[in-house]
Design a protein around this motif. Structure first.
Motif, PDB file in Angstrom:
ATOM      1  N   LEU A 263     107.458  42.619  48.672  1.00  0.00           N
ATOM      2  CA  LEU A 263     107.128  43.437  47.432  1.00  0.00           C
ATOM      3  C   LEU A 263     108.298  42.968  46.601  1.00  0.00           C
ATOM      4  O   LEU A 263     108.193  43.224  45.029  1.00  0.00           O
ATOM      5  CB  LEU A 263     107.038  45.050  47.662  1.00  0.00           C
ATOM      6  CG  LEU A 263     105.759  45.448  48.231  1.00  0.00           C
ATOM      7  CD1 LEU A 263     106.048  46.902  48.500  1.00  0.00           C
ATOM      8  CD2 LEU A 263     104.457  45.252  47.227  1.00  0.00           C
ATOM      9  N   GLY A 264     109.453  42.856  46.895  1.00  0.00           N
ATOM     10  CA  GLY A 264     110.800  42.780  46.089  1.00  0.00           C
ATOM     11  C   GLY A 264     111.179  44.223  45.760  1.00  0.00           C
ATOM     12  O   GLY A 264     110.711  45.099  46.241  1.00  0.00           O
ATOM     13  N   ASP A 265     111.775  44.363  44.571  1.00  0.00           N
ATOM     14  CA  ASP A 265     112.760  45.401  44.065  1.00  0.00           C
ATOM     15  C   ASP A 265     111.496  46.622  43.729  1.00  0.00           C
ATOM     16  O   ASP A 265     110.900  46.390  42.797  1.00  0.00           O
ATOM     17  CB  ASP A 265     113.455  45.249  43.137  1.00  0.00           C
ATOM     18  CG  ASP A 265     114.553  44.340  43.661  1.00  0.00           C
ATOM     19  OD1 ASP A 265     115.331  44.431  44.437  1.00  0.00           O
ATOM     20  OD2 ASP A 265     114.572  43.067  42.647  1.00  0.00           O
ATOM     21  N   VAL A 266     111.574  47.674  44.438  1.00  0.00           N
ATOM     22  CA  VAL A 266     110.467  48.808  44.163  1.00  0.00           C
ATOM     23  C   VAL A 266     111.066  49.530  43.183  1.00  0.00           C
ATOM     24  O   VAL A 266     112.357  50.135  43.206  1.00  0.00           O
ATOM     25  CB  VAL A 266     110.027  49.577  45.727  1.00  0.00           C
ATOM     26  CG1 VAL A 266     109.296  50.722  45.034  1.00  0.00           C
ATOM     27  CG2 VAL A 266     109.208  48.566  46.400  1.00  0.00           C
ATOM     28  N   VAL A 267     110.226  49.914  42.253  1.00  0.00           N
ATOM     29  CA  VAL A 267     110.777  50.743  41.086  1.00  0.00           C
ATOM     30  C   VAL A 267     110.172  52.071  40.944  1.00  0.00           C
ATOM     31  O   VAL A 267     110.551  52.750  39.988  1.00  0.00           O
ATOM     32  CB  VAL A 267     110.993  49.824  39.716  1.00  0.00           C
ATOM     33  CG1 VAL A 267     111.922  48.749  39.777  1.00  0.00           C
ATOM     34  CG2 VAL A 267     109.627  49.326  39.408  1.00  0.00           C
ATOM     35  N   PHE A 268     108.763  51.938  41.318  1.00  0.00           N
ATOM     36  CA  PHE A 268     107.928  53.214  41.071  1.00  0.00           C
ATOM     37  C   PHE A 268     106.974  53.327  42.224  1.00  0.00           C
ATOM     38  O   PHE A 268     106.469  52.446  42.615  1.00  0.00           O
ATOM     39  CB  PHE A 268     107.277  53.249  39.811  1.00  0.00           C
ATOM     40  CG  PHE A 268     106.597  54.188  39.562  1.00  0.00           C
ATOM     41  CD1 PHE A 268     106.807  55.564  39.301  1.00  0.00           C
ATOM     42  CD2 PHE A 268     104.968  54.051  39.726  1.00  0.00           C
ATOM     43  CE1 PHE A 268     105.974  56.832  38.976  1.00  0.00           C
ATOM     44  CE2 PHE A 268     104.154  55.244  39.527  1.00  0.00           C
ATOM     45  CZ  PHE A 268     104.500  56.673  39.258  1.00  0.00           C
ATOM     46  N   ILE A 269     106.720  54.674  42.685  1.00  0.00           N
ATOM     47  CA  ILE A 269     105.704  54.805  43.705  1.00  0.00           C
ATOM     48  C   ILE A 269     105.011  56.023  43.418  1.00  0.00           C
ATOM     49  O   ILE A 269     105.376  57.216  43.188  1.00  0.00           O
ATOM     50  CB  ILE A 269     106.483  55.016  45.074  1.00  0.00           C
ATOM     51  CG1 ILE A 269     107.060  53.872  45.594  1.00  0.00           C
ATOM     52  CG2 ILE A 269     105.288  55.258  46.291  1.00  0.00           C
ATOM     53  CD1 ILE A 269     108.032  54.058  46.920  1.00  0.00           C
TER      54      ILE A 269
ATOM     55  N   VAL B 239     111.623  62.162  47.941  1.00  0.00           N
ATOM     56  CA  VAL B 239     112.704  61.402  47.435  1.00  0.00           C
ATOM     57  C   VAL B 239     112.437  59.951  46.678  1.00  0.00           C
ATOM     58  O   VAL B 239     113.059  59.630  46.019  1.00  0.00           O
ATOM     59  CB  VAL B 239     113.476  61.090  48.867  1.00  0.00           C
ATOM     60  CG1 VAL B 239     114.599  59.978  48.640  1.00  0.00           C
ATOM     61  CG2 VAL B 239     113.911  62.534  49.432  1.00  0.00           C
ATOM     62  N   LEU B 240     111.078  59.757  47.109  1.00  0.00           N
ATOM     63  CA  LEU B 240     110.766  58.388  46.819  1.00  0.00           C
ATOM     64  C   LEU B 240     110.574  58.490  44.947  1.00  0.00           C
ATOM     65  O   LEU B 240     110.478  57.198  44.414  1.00  0.00           O
ATOM     66  CB  LEU B 240     109.460  57.856  47.491  1.00  0.00           C
ATOM     67  CG  LEU B 240     109.597  57.648  48.810  1.00  0.00           C
ATOM     68  CD1 LEU B 240     108.231  57.108  49.192  1.00  0.00           C
ATOM     69  CD2 LEU B 240     110.641  56.510  48.942  1.00  0.00           C
ATOM     70  N   GLY B 241     110.308  59.595  44.395  1.00  0.00           N
ATOM     71  CA  GLY B 241     110.291  59.686  42.943  1.00  0.00           C
ATOM     72  C   GLY B 241     111.367  59.309  42.321  1.00  0.00           C
ATOM     73  O   GLY B 241     111.404  58.699  41.087  1.00  0.00           O
ATOM     74  N   THR B 242     112.477  59.850  42.931  1.00  0.00           N
ATOM     75  CA  THR B 242     113.780  59.469  42.210  1.00  0.00           C
ATOM     76  C   THR B 242     114.719  58.117  42.616  1.00  0.00           C
ATOM     77  O   THR B 242     115.319  57.824  42.063  1.00  0.00           O
ATOM     78  CB  THR B 242     114.790  60.754  42.607  1.00  0.00           C
ATOM     79  OG1 THR B 242     114.740  61.128  43.910  1.00  0.00           O
ATOM     80  CG2 THR B 242     114.163  61.832  41.667  1.00  0.00           C
ATOM     81  N   ASP B 243     114.365  57.842  44.050  1.00  0.00           N
ATOM     82  CA  ASP B 243     114.988  56.827  44.546  1.00  0.00           C
ATOM     83  C   ASP B 243     113.804  55.832  45.351  1.00  0.00           C
ATOM     84  O   ASP B 243     113.733  55.701  46.335  1.00  0.00           O
ATOM     85  CB  ASP B 243     115.975  57.295  45.657  1.00  0.00           C
ATOM     86  CG  ASP B 243     116.848  56.169  46.373  1.00  0.00           C
ATOM     87  OD1 ASP B 243     116.886  54.879  45.611  1.00  0.00           O
ATOM     88  OD2 ASP B 243     117.618  56.152  47.228  1.00  0.00           O
TER      89      ASP B 243
END
Lengths: 375, 119
Positions: B30-36, B77-81
């Motif tokens: 995926l590469g750099d994840v920026v939003f989930i 946590v995935l929302g902020t990081d």
């Protein structure tokens, strides 16, 4: 083009593979989209230090006037609504090829190298652009097939290049020069497509790997792929052909009216005379009804190419479509651009329909990051 | 025992629930994840429903429910990081699901099977 075997490779292909690049088909070429550093890391590295890009897929073309005939600059103005005649020797300028319908055929860089013009055109449009140039009477059009093109971009680009080629430091933004590097003649311009200070360097193909390795030997330099090239140019507010403009987009709608100077506009000394001039100039005079705008989505979800935009949170017809969009690593937030009604002020909230939900998006000025050119 | 799906999710049984995330291999692709975008707690899902959207710098990808059940928790946590997926894919869980049928996870691949899949 899906047939992998038909893809062209640049002189740096083996170097990319050796550096761990992920190679993808792009405009008929097999090009690096990212290296092990990753798109985010490559983007941030370019903004902080210096990124090295292989842009050898782009078309390099020489245009020369014929002895006793009109200068090439005068003849090129019949295809390009830029001030080519007023371009001083040793200087470069951005321009457009326009269609008879007033659309954009391609964008290009034009350099005055004294006895000829040096053009750089997009890879995907190169064949069409060359055929278009060959319709001109009174010029010789030569495709440069024996040179690679590298871009070195970022705050340390000058220091890095000047260590190999001292003359680079004397150049200002949009200067062009022929500089010697260890017996090879480099065609250097102080320009690029990232919003950073930097250089584009045309180098003989048989010295390209050697030059790239010499640049990479500097710890400030990292190889950068197409992924970061796209996020860098979007942050810099630069339109990309085929996304932000095409045959169905006029120069004014693409926000590129600035590239058509007064001299070529209605009432100017060399008004018109290029394909689609009537439509293009009338629209510039009247003001385009829709123009390219920056977008800042609220929250962290990126909005990407093709996402429809609406004026209201519910109902209504779409007022535009995202043309370029993604995450801006330097901005630290999603960014996008779209052609939208010109009467919407900066700061207006509109809505992007993302996976069935309308999310608020603010119309924002571009560029998203301040350019750092050495003027 | 940790299980894996063909869609590069890992499933870790805890009590009568499964904790679900994506594998290192998937995170690297995926590469750099920026939003989930995570599902709502309490949502009942069918196997194959698209329930998570992962946005990387490059593109958006979906992950699907590995089996039918109810979402009982999500990892805020995935929302902020969101980038923690790249730094620690096995630690960055997405959601917990209570399967509609007990033992439904048993049919998925084990570690050896998954390693064979990704070669």
């Amino acid at each position: 083009m899906t047939d992998q075997s038909a893809l062209r490779r640049t002189p740096l292909y083996d170097l990319h593979v050796a550096q761990g690049a992920r190679m993808v088909p792009f405009a008929g070429w097999e090009m690096p989209v990212q290296y092990p550093l990753g798109v985010m890391g490559e983007h941030l590295h370019t903004r902080a230090k210096a990124g090295l890009f292989d842009v050898s897929h782009m078309g390099q073309v020489l245009v020369r006037g014929t002895p006793g005939g009109a200068p090439a600059s005068e003849i090129l103005e019949t295809l390009v609504p830029a001030d080519v005649i007023g371009l001083a020797e040793g200087r470069q300028r951005y321009g457009l090829f326009t269609s008879e319908d007033g659309g954009v055929l391609d964008d290009l860089m034009i350099a005055n190298k004294g006895d000829h013009l040096f053009l750089v055109v997009n890879a995907g449009c190169a064949d069409q652009d060359i055929a278009h140039l060959q319709t001109l009477d009174g010029v010789a059009v030569e495709v440069v097939s024996d040179r690679a093109l590298l871009a070195l971009q970022g705050p340390e680009a000058e220091a890095v290049l000047a260590r190999l080629v001292p003359g680079a430091a004397d150049m200002r933004f949009m200067d062009v020069a022929e500089l010697d590097w260890d017996g090879a003649t480099l065609w250097v311009s102080r320009s690029g497509y990232t919003g950073e200070d930097g250089f584009e360097i045309s180098v003989p193909s048989d010295r390209a790997v050697e030059l790239a390795e010499a640049l990479l030997a500097d710890e400030a330099v990292a190889l950068i792929g197409l992924g970061a090239r796209d996020s860098l140019r979007l942050e810099a507010g630069m339109p990309l052909y085929g996304h932000d403009m095409d045959l169905n987009t006029t120069p004014a709608a693409a926000g590129l009216g600035w590239s058509i100077p007064k001299a070529r506009r209605t009432g100017g000394p060399r008004a018109g005379g290029f394909p689609g001039a009537d439509k293009v100039l009338a629209e510039i005079a009247e003001g385009a009804k829709a123009i390219r705008r920056g977008l800042r989505p609220e929250g962290r979800a990126p909005i990407r190419e093709g996402v429809p935009l609406f004026a209201a949170e519910t109902g209504g017809e779409s007022i535009g479509t995202v043309q370029s969009g993604g995450f801006g690593p330097t901005v630290g937030a999603p960014i996008a651009s779209a052609i939208l009604p010109a009467d919407l002020a900066d700061g207006t909230t509109i809505y992007a329909e993302l996976r069935g939900k309308r999310v608020p998006v603010t119309i924002a000025p571009m560029p998203f990051v301040k350019p750092s050119y050495k003027r | 025992m940790l299980r894996y799906t063909e869609n590069h999710e890992w499933l870790r049984p805890e009590g009568d629930e499964l904790v679900v995330g994506i594998t290192d291999h998937a995170a690297e692709q995926l590469g750099d994840v920026v939003f989930i975008d995570l599902p709502e707690v309490g949502r009942e899902v069918a196997a194959g429903d698209e329930i998570v959207v992962i946005e990387s710098v490059k593109a958006a990808s979906e992950i699907t429910a590995p089996l039918a059940g109810t979402i009982t928790a999500v990892n805020d946590v995935l929302g902020t990081d969101p980038g923690s997926v790249n730094t620690d894919a096995m630690g960055a869980w997405f959601f917990r699901i209570k399967p509609a049928e007990a033992g439904a996870a048993d049919g998925f691949m084990d570690e050896a099977g998954y390693q064979a899949l990704i070669g």
